[in-house]
Write a protein that holds these residues in place. Structure first.
Motif, PDB file in Angstrom:
ATOM      1  N   GLU A 152      22.134  92.783  56.790  1.00 18.89           N
ATOM      2  CA  GLU A 152      21.130  92.561  55.743  1.00 18.89           C
ATOM      3  C   GLU A 152      19.964  91.707  56.219  1.00 18.89           C
ATOM      4  O   GLU A 152      19.526  90.770  55.555  1.00 18.89           O
ATOM      5  N   GLY A 153      19.483  91.994  57.421  1.00 18.64           N
ATOM      6  CA  GLY A 153      18.315  91.322  57.962  1.00 18.64           C
ATOM      7  C   GLY A 153      18.574  89.954  58.567  1.00 18.64           C
ATOM      8  O   GLY A 153      17.642  89.281  58.990  1.00 18.64           O
ATOM      9  N   VAL A 154      19.823  89.513  58.612  1.00 15.61           N
ATOM     10  CA  VAL A 154      20.175  88.219  59.196  1.00 15.61           C
ATOM     11  C   VAL A 154      20.958  88.460  60.483  1.00 15.61           C
ATOM     12  O   VAL A 154      21.917  89.228  60.492  1.00 15.61           O
ATOM     13  N   ALA A 155      20.533  87.805  61.566  1.00 13.70           N
ATOM     14  CA  ALA A 155      21.219  87.936  62.854  1.00 13.70           C
ATOM     15  C   ALA A 155      21.848  86.597  63.228  1.00 13.70           C
ATOM     16  O   ALA A 155      21.246  85.537  63.014  1.00 13.70           O
ATOM     17  N   GLU A 156      23.052  86.646  63.775  1.00  9.18           N
ATOM     18  CA  GLU A 156      23.786  85.443  64.189  1.00  9.18           C
ATOM     19  C   GLU A 156      24.516  85.708  65.496  1.00  9.18           C
ATOM     20  O   GLU A 156      24.966  86.823  65.743  1.00  9.18           O
ATOM     21  N   ARG A 157      24.657  84.657  66.294  1.00  4.50           N
ATOM     22  CA  ARG A 157      25.417  84.742  67.542  1.00  4.50           C
ATOM     23  C   ARG A 157      26.786  84.120  67.321  1.00  4.50           C
ATOM     24  O   ARG A 157      26.896  83.041  66.759  1.00  4.50           O
ATOM     25  N   LEU A 158      27.830  84.821  67.752  1.00  6.48           N
ATOM     26  CA  LEU A 158      29.182  84.276  67.728  1.00  6.48           C
ATOM     27  C   LEU A 158      29.603  83.980  69.159  1.00  6.48           C
ATOM     28  O   LEU A 158      29.601  84.871  70.006  1.00  6.48           O
ATOM     29  N   GLY A 159      29.965  82.737  69.426  1.00 11.78           N
ATOM     30  CA  GLY A 159      30.536  82.360  70.713  1.00 11.78           C
ATOM     31  C   GLY A 159      32.039  82.551  70.662  1.00 11.78           C
ATOM     32  O   GLY A 159      32.607  83.005  69.654  1.00 11.78           O
ATOM     33  N   PRO A 160      32.719  82.198  71.759  1.00  8.29           N
ATOM     34  CA  PRO A 160      34.171  82.360  71.780  1.00  8.29           C
ATOM     35  C   PRO A 160      34.836  81.630  70.620  1.00  8.29           C
ATOM     36  O   PRO A 160      34.586  80.449  70.397  1.00  8.29           O
ATOM     37  N   TRP A 161      35.632  82.361  69.855  1.00 14.08           N
ATOM     38  CA  TRP A 161      36.460  81.876  68.759  1.00 14.08           C
ATOM     39  C   TRP A 161      35.666  81.459  67.528  1.00 14.08           C
ATOM     40  O   TRP A 161      36.213  80.871  66.615  1.00 14.08           O
ATOM     41  N   ASP A 162      34.360  81.796  67.487  1.00 11.08           N
ATOM     42  CA  ASP A 162      33.592  81.657  66.256  1.00 11.08           C
ATOM     43  C   ASP A 162      33.928  82.856  65.364  1.00 11.08           C
ATOM     44  O   ASP A 162      34.420  83.886  65.834  1.00 11.08           O
ATOM     45  N   ALA A 163      33.628  82.731  64.077  1.00  6.99           N
ATOM     46  CA  ALA A 163      33.920  83.815  63.145  1.00  6.99           C
ATOM     47  C   ALA A 163      32.802  83.940  62.118  1.00  6.99           C
ATOM     48  O   ALA A 163      32.023  83.010  61.907  1.00  6.99           O
ATOM     49  N   ALA A 164      32.741  85.093  61.484  1.00 10.96           N
ATOM     50  CA  ALA A 164      31.828  85.331  60.361  1.00 10.96           C
ATOM     51  C   ALA A 164      32.668  85.813  59.186  1.00 10.96           C
ATOM     52  O   ALA A 164      33.456  86.752  59.322  1.00 10.96           O
ATOM     53  N   LEU A 165      32.521  85.146  58.045  1.00 14.55           N
ATOM     54  CA  LEU A 165      33.263  85.497  56.847  1.00 14.55           C
ATOM     55  C   LEU A 165      32.323  86.209  55.875  1.00 14.55           C
ATOM     56  O   LEU A 165      31.228  85.721  55.596  1.00 14.55           O
ATOM     57  N   PHE A 166      32.755  87.365  55.401  1.00 14.01           N
ATOM     58  CA  PHE A 166      31.998  88.151  54.430  1.00 14.01           C
ATOM     59  C   PHE A 166      32.827  88.247  53.155  1.00 14.01           C
ATOM     60  O   PHE A 166      34.039  88.448  53.213  1.00 14.01           O
ATOM     61  N   GLU A 167      32.171  88.132  52.000  1.00 16.81           N
ATOM     62  CA  GLU A 167      32.838  88.335  50.725  1.00 16.81           C
ATOM     63  C   GLU A 167      31.890  89.095  49.818  1.00 16.81           C
ATOM     64  O   GLU A 167      30.685  88.871  49.859  1.00 16.81           O
ATOM     65  N   GLY A 168      32.439  90.025  49.044  1.00 19.72           N
ATOM     66  CA  GLY A 168      31.605  90.754  48.111  1.00 19.72           C
ATOM     67  C   GLY A 168      31.566  92.240  48.377  1.00 19.72           C
ATOM     68  O   GLY A 168      32.475  92.806  48.981  1.00 19.72           O
ATOM     69  N   PRO A 169      30.477  92.887  47.939  1.00 20.64           N
ATOM     70  CA  PRO A 169      30.384  94.342  48.044  1.00 20.64           C
ATOM     71  C   PRO A 169      30.282  94.818  49.490  1.00 20.64           C
ATOM     72  O   PRO A 169      29.996  94.039  50.398  1.00 20.64           O
ATOM     73  N   ALA A 170      30.500  96.105  49.681  1.00 24.17           N
ATOM     74  CA  ALA A 170      30.444  96.704  51.018  1.00 24.17           C
ATOM     75  C   ALA A 170      29.063  96.534  51.625  1.00 24.17           C
ATOM     76  O   ALA A 170      28.054  96.631  50.928  1.00 24.17           O
TER      77      ALA A 170
END
Length: 190
Positions: A152-170
């Protein structure tokens, strides 16, 4: 998309006191061992020993680094789990003993309370760009070395063992880089 950095995970003793876990995410927020609906954590296993018992809980274990662990679950033939194995799902209230293959390991542990939530963990090796669709509660865990996420237009970098949590609609998530991703899908079944 809520980014969870490895250096900010809450550290707590194992339920059986045999080690320490790094809590990545828990629902409801702030829940303890006896009242979580779902929990995602990491642990460093440095010695053979029994797993903590969690009545009414299902778990999936994935080895992140190390040579592996042989799991004796309820006296059945041991299952050897390595970083290249598919994640292993089993009852967290089963009598489980782990024997290290050759030295310590680090693992990812996903647990859900039976009758309230269910989960699925899949391993995705990324070499270039892949597209995922996430919905409900989903956690994307970077097993290393580094991945880029865009949603949704947002970019993020995940390093080793980082995570991204999503909640809500598909929603669609682009994942780019060269690394390993563990996709944790958490489903409310109430």
């Amino acid at each position: 998309m809520h980014i969870l950095k490895a250096d900010s995970y809450r550290r707590t003793p194992w339920k059986n006191g045999g080690g320490e876990t790094s809590e990545i995410a828990v629902h409801p927020e702030g829940a303890g061992f006896d009242d979580f609906s779902w929990r995602v954590s990491m642990a460093r296993v440095a010695a053979d020993g029994p797993f903590s018992a969690f009545p009414g809980i299902d778990r999936t274990l994935s080895v992140l680094e190390g040579k592996g662990i042989a799991l004796d679950i309820d006296g059945r033939d041991p299952v050897v789990l390595t970083a290249d194995s598919e994640p292993l799902r089993f009852a967290a209230d089963a009598t489980t003993f782990g024997r290290l293959v050759d030295g310590p390991i680090s693992d990812l542990n996903v647990m859900t309370r039976r009758g309230r939530f269910d989960h699925r963990v899949t391993r995705r090796d990324v070499d270039g760009r892949i597209m995922l669709v996430v919905s409900g509660a989903s956690l994307l865990f970077c097993a290393g070395p580094e991945l880029q996420l865009a949603a949704e237009g947002v970019a993020e970098r995940l390093g080793p063992w980082d995570a991204a949590l999503f909640e809500g609609p598909a929603r669609s998530v682009a994942v780019e880089g060269n690394g390993r991703l563990l996709v944790v899908e958490l489903r409310d079944i109430d």
